[in-house]
Design an enzyme around this catalytic site. Structure first.
Site, PDB file in Angstrom:
ATOM      1  N   ASN A  17       0.900  -1.184  -0.006  1.00  0.00           N
ATOM      2  CA  ASN A  17      -0.018  -0.066   0.110  1.00  0.00           C
ATOM      3  C   ASN A  17       0.832   1.398   0.021  1.00  0.00           C
ATOM      4  OD1 ASN A  17      -2.393  -1.258   0.042  1.00  0.00           O
ATOM      5  ND2 ASN A  17      -2.232  -1.778   2.454  1.00  0.00           N
ATOM      6  N   LYS A 119      -5.961   3.472  -4.766  1.00  0.00           N
ATOM      7  CA  LYS A 119      -5.833   2.503  -3.468  1.00  0.00           C
ATOM      8  C   LYS A 119      -5.536   3.312  -2.126  1.00  0.00           C
ATOM      9  CE  LYS A 119      -5.822  -1.310  -1.255  1.00  0.00           C
ATOM     10  NZ  LYS A 119      -4.572  -2.359  -1.248  1.00  0.00           N
ATOM     11  N   ASN A 123      -6.770   4.095   1.652  1.00  0.00           N
ATOM     12  CA  ASN A 123      -5.723   3.884   2.837  1.00  0.00           C
ATOM     13  C   ASN A 123      -5.293   5.019   3.743  1.00  0.00           C
ATOM     14  OD1 ASN A 123      -4.027   1.545   0.679  1.00  0.00           O
ATOM     15  ND2 ASN A 123      -5.118   0.828   2.461  1.00  0.00           N
ATOM     16  N   GLU A 200       2.639   1.282  10.123  1.00  0.00           N
ATOM     17  CA  GLU A 200       3.443   1.289   8.953  1.00  0.00           C
ATOM     18  C   GLU A 200       2.779   2.589   8.253  1.00  0.00           C
ATOM     19  OE1 GLU A 200       3.506  -2.564   7.211  1.00  0.00           O
ATOM     20  OE2 GLU A 200       5.268  -3.181   8.672  1.00  0.00           O
TER      21      GLU A 200
END
Length: 239
Positions: A17, A119, A123, A200
């Site tokens: 990601n 994407k 996120n 992360e």
């Protein structure tokens, strides 16, 4: 430890990601070859994983870690891949064929950066908010104030993408609706938080703030949420 595994034709499929360390590799323009400090600090990543070996991969699969070595697959079987320079290479076709033979979807994209930003729209908003609120994706969407917060974060993200010449064909409302369909899913960041693992978020939010500084785009919402999430992460790592 990776170096002995890298032979003459070894390819690295960078399934992740956020903004990849190779983002400006093979990208014509004023930032070609630029290193993003938040994802490649001091060049440590690119030295270990040379950019010429990298093939990008955007993962469209929702999963949960039930226990070490046991992953529950919830939905999604698409793994889009692409060369940083946009070429339709033999290595991409070979990898795609192998993935399809295994029952997965693996389209080779001429411009994977569009997929990266699409994407990332989800996120960059849901991952830090879920960690800060301990809420699922559906809960974040149903709450009026956090839903509006997601819209602001996604809008700022698209402005950064546009400043780099990337214009994803995805509206904020459509991306939000897609995320809402995931239901009571816990983001990977929330799962990490519950297990006491470091968050992360550097490649997800800190990198976009760094890119905004590079191009002069104002991202007050991303900067604020990123700062609070970073403080939470510091507390986790110090515990």
């Amino acid at each position: 430890m990776v170096k002995p595994l890298l032979h003459e034709t070894t390819t690295l499929i960078t399934a992740q990601n956020g903004i990849p360390y190779w983002y400006f590799h093979g990208l014509p323009g004023p930032y070609e070859g630029h290193r993003i400090e938040s994802v490649d600090p001091g060049g440590a990543v690119s030295r270990a994983l040379p950019v010429h070996r990298a093939v990008g991969c955007v993962v469209y699969a929702a999963t949960e870690i039930e226990q070490p070595g046991v992953i529950r697959h919830l939905e999604g079987t698409r793994f889009s891949i692409g060369e940083p320079d946009g070429t339709m290479s033999v290595r991409c076709k070979e990898f795609s064929d192998a993935m399809v033979a295994g029952g997965l979807k693996c389209p080779v994209e001429a411009d994977l950066r569009n997929d990266i930003w699409i994407k990332l729209m989800g996120n960059i908003a849901f991952n830090p908010i879920s960690a800060l609120s301990r809420a699922t994706m559906a809960s974040i969407c149903r709450h009026d104030e956090t839903r509006e917060l997601v819209v602001r974060m996604m809008t700022e993200t698209l402005e950064v993408a546009a400043s780099l010449g990337c214009h994803p064909r995805m509206s904020v409302e459509r991306r939000l609706a897609g995320a809402e369909k995931a239901g009571e899913h816990k983001t990977s960041t929330l799962q990490d938080l519950e297990k006491g693992k470091p968050l992360e978020l550097d490649v997800i939010i800190k990198a976009v703030v760094e890119l905004a500084d590079l191009t002069g785009v104002k991202v007050p919402t991303l900067r604020t949420i990123g700062a609070v999430a970073d403080l939470l992460n510091e507390q986790l790592t110090a515990a």
